[in-house]
Design a protein around this motif. Structure first.
Motif, PDB file in Angstrom:
ATOM      1  N   PRO A   1      58.932 -87.584 -36.851  1.00  0.00           N
ATOM      2  CA  PRO A   1      59.268 -87.432 -38.276  1.00  0.00           C
ATOM      3  C   PRO A   1      60.416 -88.336 -38.745  1.00  0.00           C
ATOM      4  O   PRO A   1      60.554 -88.586 -39.938  1.00  0.00           O
ATOM      5  CB  PRO A   1      59.688 -85.962 -38.405  1.00  0.00           C
ATOM      6  CG  PRO A   1      59.277 -85.306 -37.147  1.00  0.00           C
ATOM      7  CD  PRO A   1      59.123 -86.347 -36.113  1.00  0.00           C
ATOM      8  N   LEU A   2      61.225 -88.843 -37.823  1.00  0.00           N
ATOM      9  CA  LEU A   2      62.401 -89.627 -38.196  1.00  0.00           C
ATOM     10  C   LEU A   2      62.149 -91.127 -38.238  1.00  0.00           C
ATOM     11  O   LEU A   2      62.969 -91.875 -38.769  1.00  0.00           O
ATOM     12  CB  LEU A   2      63.546 -89.336 -37.212  1.00  0.00           C
ATOM     13  CG  LEU A   2      63.988 -87.870 -37.141  1.00  0.00           C
ATOM     14  CD1 LEU A   2      65.015 -87.679 -36.030  1.00  0.00           C
ATOM     15  CD2 LEU A   2      64.548 -87.410 -38.469  1.00  0.00           C
TER      16      LEU A   2
ATOM     17  N   GLY B   1      70.002 -93.997 -21.366  1.00  0.00           N
ATOM     18  CA  GLY B   1      70.352 -94.192 -22.758  1.00  0.00           C
ATOM     19  C   GLY B   1      69.450 -95.155 -23.511  1.00  0.00           C
ATOM     20  O   GLY B   1      69.721 -95.504 -24.660  1.00  0.00           O
ATOM     21  N   ILE B   2      68.375 -95.599 -22.882  1.00  0.00           N
ATOM     22  CA  ILE B   2      67.442 -96.532 -23.517  1.00  0.00           C
ATOM     23  C   ILE B   2      66.119 -95.804 -23.770  1.00  0.00           C
ATOM     24  O   ILE B   2      65.475 -95.322 -22.841  1.00  0.00           O
ATOM     25  CB  ILE B   2      67.207 -97.774 -22.638  1.00  0.00           C
ATOM     26  CG1 ILE B   2      68.524 -98.506 -22.386  1.00  0.00           C
ATOM     27  CG2 ILE B   2      66.193 -98.698 -23.301  1.00  0.00           C
ATOM     28  CD1 ILE B   2      68.432 -99.616 -21.366  1.00  0.00           C
TER      29      ILE B   2
ATOM     30  N   ILE C   1      69.163 -95.256 -34.372  1.00  0.00           N
ATOM     31  CA  ILE C   1      69.911 -94.719 -33.236  1.00  0.00           C
ATOM     32  C   ILE C   1      70.865 -93.630 -33.719  1.00  0.00           C
ATOM     33  O   ILE C   1      70.975 -92.572 -33.097  1.00  0.00           O
ATOM     34  CB  ILE C   1      70.666 -95.839 -32.484  1.00  0.00           C
ATOM     35  CG1 ILE C   1      69.672 -96.711 -31.720  1.00  0.00           C
ATOM     36  CG2 ILE C   1      71.704 -95.252 -31.529  1.00  0.00           C
ATOM     37  CD1 ILE C   1      70.293 -97.930 -31.073  1.00  0.00           C
ATOM     38  N   SER C   2      71.539 -93.872 -34.844  1.00  0.00           N
ATOM     39  CA  SER C   2      72.463 -92.852 -35.348  1.00  0.00           C
ATOM     40  C   SER C   2      71.719 -91.577 -35.745  1.00  0.00           C
ATOM     41  O   SER C   2      72.216 -90.472 -35.522  1.00  0.00           O
ATOM     42  CB  SER C   2      73.297 -93.389 -36.513  1.00  0.00           C
ATOM     43  OG  SER C   2      72.481 -93.641 -37.630  1.00  0.00           O
TER      44      SER C   2
ATOM     45  N   GLU D   1      68.419 -83.801 -27.137  1.00  0.00           N
ATOM     46  CA  GLU D   1      67.835 -84.500 -25.990  1.00  0.00           C
ATOM     47  C   GLU D   1      68.152 -85.995 -25.995  1.00  0.00           C
ATOM     48  O   GLU D   1      68.022 -86.658 -24.970  1.00  0.00           O
ATOM     49  CB  GLU D   1      66.315 -84.312 -25.960  1.00  0.00           C
ATOM     50  CG  GLU D   1      65.853 -82.909 -25.612  1.00  0.00           C
ATOM     51  CD  GLU D   1      65.842 -81.956 -26.813  1.00  0.00           C
ATOM     52  OE1 GLU D   1      65.382 -80.823 -26.635  1.00  0.00           O
ATOM     53  OE2 GLU D   1      66.309 -82.328 -27.897  1.00  0.00           O
ATOM     54  N   LEU D   2      68.542 -86.536 -27.137  1.00  0.00           N
ATOM     55  CA  LEU D   2      68.799 -87.971 -27.252  1.00  0.00           C
ATOM     56  C   LEU D   2      70.267 -88.284 -27.567  1.00  0.00           C
ATOM     57  O   LEU D   2      70.577 -89.359 -28.062  1.00  0.00           O
ATOM     58  CB  LEU D   2      67.904 -88.575 -28.351  1.00  0.00           C
ATOM     59  CG  LEU D   2      66.402 -88.527 -28.109  1.00  0.00           C
ATOM     60  CD1 LEU D   2      65.648 -88.952 -29.344  1.00  0.00           C
ATOM     61  CD2 LEU D   2      66.022 -89.398 -26.935  1.00  0.00           C
ATOM     62  N   LYS D   3      71.154 -87.363 -27.255  1.00  0.00           N
ATOM     63  CA  LYS D   3      72.560 -87.575 -27.626  1.00  0.00           C
ATOM     64  C   LYS D   3      73.201 -88.757 -26.901  1.00  0.00           C
ATOM     65  O   LYS D   3      74.181 -89.309 -27.364  1.00  0.00           O
ATOM     66  CB  LYS D   3      73.378 -86.300 -27.413  1.00  0.00           C
ATOM     67  CG  LYS D   3      73.516 -85.863 -25.985  1.00  0.00           C
ATOM     68  CD  LYS D   3      74.304 -84.583 -25.887  1.00  0.00           C
ATOM     69  CE  LYS D   3      74.375 -84.144 -24.439  1.00  0.00           C
ATOM     70  NZ  LYS D   3      75.029 -82.861 -24.318  1.00  0.00           N
ATOM     71  N   GLU D   4      72.640 -89.188 -25.782  1.00  0.00           N
ATOM     72  CA  GLU D   4      73.161 -90.336 -25.031  1.00  0.00           C
ATOM     73  C   GLU D   4      72.495 -91.654 -25.433  1.00  0.00           C
ATOM     74  O   GLU D   4      72.713 -92.680 -24.802  1.00  0.00           O
ATOM     75  CB  GLU D   4      72.949 -90.113 -23.517  1.00  0.00           C
ATOM     76  CG  GLU D   4      73.573 -88.850 -22.969  1.00  0.00           C
ATOM     77  CD  GLU D   4      75.093 -88.928 -22.914  1.00  0.00           C
ATOM     78  OE1 GLU D   4      75.638 -90.045 -22.765  1.00  0.00           O
ATOM     79  OE2 GLU D   4      75.722 -87.855 -23.013  1.00  0.00           O
ATOM     80  N   LEU D   5      71.667 -91.629 -26.470  1.00  0.00           N
ATOM     81  CA  LEU D   5      70.898 -92.803 -26.887  1.00  0.00           C
ATOM     82  C   LEU D   5      71.811 -93.965 -27.270  1.00  0.00           C
ATOM     83  O   LEU D   5      72.729 -93.812 -28.070  1.00  0.00           O
ATOM     84  CB  LEU D   5      69.993 -92.441 -28.070  1.00  0.00           C
ATOM     85  CG  LEU D   5      69.088 -93.555 -28.596  1.00  0.00           C
ATOM     86  CD1 LEU D   5      68.108 -94.010 -27.521  1.00  0.00           C
ATOM     87  CD2 LEU D   5      68.347 -93.084 -29.832  1.00  0.00           C
TER      88      LEU D   5
END
Length: 146
Positions: free
Chosen positions: A39-40, A55-56, A78-79, A86-90
């Motif tokens: 959705p994003l 992180g990738i 990314i922000s 689940e993607l906070k380390e992206l």
């Protein structure tokens, strides 16, 4: 900055059960991430997560224009995506072109049988048409021949 957590790390459990359980878990996690990010990201593309490690985030899409858009606006995405737990380390998004399979491009068509009433209407229409090619085409259609 903290060290990124590798959620797909090989454990002793995987050594005992083999690669299948490890791969099954990976695919399930990627499918979950796909549902979270869809959705994003730019629409109407159907994005698919193929890997998230160190992180990738590696995702695929079928539309080159959408892939380019995502690449140019990567920092904004990314922000947005890093707000998902689940993607906070992206740190980075890699986008790849996904080719469609032959079955998606040319789906198998099943021939439908015409009802007797439809056949009769086509045959009657063929007798009223002055154009011989059109008349023949209507008769072929009525007989379900290609």
């Amino acid at each position: 900055m903290s060290e990124p957590k590798n959620v797909f790390q090989y454990t002793r459990q995987h050594i005992k059960t083999g690669n299948l359980s490890f791969l099954t878990k990976q695919v399930a996690n990627w499918q979950k991430l796909t549902e979270l990010i869809q959705p994003l990201l730019p629409k109407p593309e159907q994005w698919q997560v193929v890997c998230y490690q160190y992180g990738i985030l590696t995702i695929t899409g079928e539309n080159q224009a959408m892939i380019s858009q995502l690449g140019y606006l990567q920092k904004q995405y990314i922000s947005q995506l890093s707000q998902i737990e689940e993607l906070k380390e992206l740190q980075k998004i890699q986008v790849r072109l996904r080719t469609r399979t032959q079955s998606e491009i040319n789906p198998i068509k099943t021939a439908k049988q015409l009802s007797p009433a439809t056949r009769e209407m086509l045959q009657n229409a063929a007798s009223y048409v002055n154009d011989p090619k059109l008349s023949q085409a209507l008769l072929r259609l009525a007989s379900n021949k290609k």
